[in-house]
Design a protein around this motif. Structure first.
Motif, PDB file in Angstrom:
ATOM      1  N   LEU A  56       0.842  -1.142  -0.040  1.00 38.45           N
ATOM      2  CA  LEU A  56       0.213  -0.023   0.143  1.00 38.45           C
ATOM      3  C   LEU A  56       0.771   1.369  -0.031  1.00 38.45           C
ATOM      4  O   LEU A  56       0.468   2.235  -0.795  1.00 38.45           O
ATOM      5  N   GLU A  57       1.930   1.066   0.668  1.00 39.43           N
ATOM      6  CA  GLU A  57       2.863   2.438   0.906  1.00 39.43           C
ATOM      7  C   GLU A  57       3.288   2.655  -0.646  1.00 39.43           C
ATOM      8  O   GLU A  57       3.647   3.902  -1.177  1.00 39.43           O
ATOM      9  N   GLY A  58       3.823   1.468  -1.162  1.00 40.23           N
ATOM     10  CA  GLY A  58       4.558   1.651  -2.542  1.00 40.23           C
ATOM     11  C   GLY A  58       3.533   2.223  -3.509  1.00 40.23           C
ATOM     12  O   GLY A  58       3.793   3.010  -4.486  1.00 40.23           O
ATOM     13  N   HIS A  59       2.230   1.567  -3.366  1.00 39.55           N
ATOM     14  CA  HIS A  59       1.214   2.223  -4.470  1.00 39.55           C
ATOM     15  C   HIS A  59       0.949   3.677  -4.124  1.00 39.55           C
ATOM     16  O   HIS A  59       0.849   4.651  -5.152  1.00 39.55           O
ATOM     17  N   HIS A  60       0.856   4.262  -2.962  1.00 40.55           N
ATOM     18  CA  HIS A  60       0.853   5.664  -2.712  1.00 40.55           C
ATOM     19  C   HIS A  60       1.937   6.475  -3.142  1.00 40.55           C
ATOM     20  O   HIS A  60       1.909   7.684  -3.746  1.00 40.55           O
ATOM     21  N   ARG A  61       3.013   6.042  -2.822  1.00 43.44           N
ATOM     22  CA  ARG A  61       4.335   6.535  -3.291  1.00 43.44           C
ATOM     23  C   ARG A  61       4.522   6.826  -4.904  1.00 43.44           C
ATOM     24  O   ARG A  61       4.634   8.087  -5.320  1.00 43.44           O
ATOM     25  N   GLY A  62       4.200   5.997  -5.835  1.00 37.92           N
ATOM     26  CA  GLY A  62       4.043   5.849  -7.001  1.00 37.92           C
ATOM     27  C   GLY A  62       3.129   6.807  -7.443  1.00 37.92           C
ATOM     28  O   GLY A  62       3.091   7.577  -8.504  1.00 37.92           O
ATOM     29  N   ALA A  90      -1.409  10.562   3.336  1.00 38.40           N
ATOM     30  CA  ALA A  90      -0.629  10.705   4.841  1.00 38.40           C
ATOM     31  C   ALA A  90      -1.543  10.140   5.878  1.00 38.40           C
ATOM     32  O   ALA A  90      -0.640   9.458   6.819  1.00 38.40           O
ATOM     33  N   MET A  91      -2.803  10.237   5.773  1.00 42.43           N
ATOM     34  CA  MET A  91      -3.385   9.645   7.060  1.00 42.43           C
ATOM     35  C   MET A  91      -3.389   8.045   7.012  1.00 42.43           C
ATOM     36  O   MET A  91      -2.845   7.390   8.071  1.00 42.43           O
TER      37      MET A  91
END
Length: 154
Positions: A56-62, A90-91
């Protein structure tokens, strides 16, 4: 817009990324539910939670690095929506950090289940908003990038 056809259907790439993330979340939730029934599942649970958090973090970073700048550049009217989606990211990042900390601390299945339940609610709301607001723009988006860079390695 260019006369060259796009090679990537960004709407479908977004939906596929969300489908896979929903599945990863479901696997983590299933691991929590079945912890007492399976031997040595704490280690497996940590892997499921960690894998889900990383995905999920990778998805949002992309999205933050590739998709959102392209959308704001090509569709200035989308700037407000992109800002709201960045706030969601961010949340969600904070919630993922709390889940990861709980998993690292060997929190009980009930505590982990609460973390995952709250995260699931926010994540689903975010995904639905993102799909509703961005999909019409994604149909025409010109972005020369690898989908795994834009939506994260899923």
């Amino acid at each position: 817009m260019s006369d060259i056809p796009r090679l990537v259907a960004w709407r479908w790439e977004l939906r596929e990324a969300h489908r896979r993330l929903r599945l990863a979340l479901q696997m983590a939730q299933d691991a929590v539910r079945h912890e007492t029934a399976l031997p040595d599942v704490s280690r497996d649970l940590l892997l499921f939670c960690h894998g889900f958090c990383v995905s999920l973090e990778g998805h949002h970073r992309g999205e933050d690095a590739s998709l959102f700048p392209a959308l704001a550049s090509q569709y200035p009217e989308a700037t407000r929506v992109v800002g709201l989606l960045r706030q969601d990211h961010a949340m969600i990042s904070t919630l993922l950090s709390q889940l990861d900390a709980a998993a690292q601390a060997n929190a009980s299945p009930a505590v982990l289940a609460r973390h995952l339940e709250g995260l699931a609610a926010i994540m689903e709301s975010h995904f639905r908003f993102e799909e509703r607001e961005l999909e019409p723009l994604l149909d025409e988006l010109e972005l020369d990038a690898d989908p795994s860079t834009v939506f994260g390695p899923l």
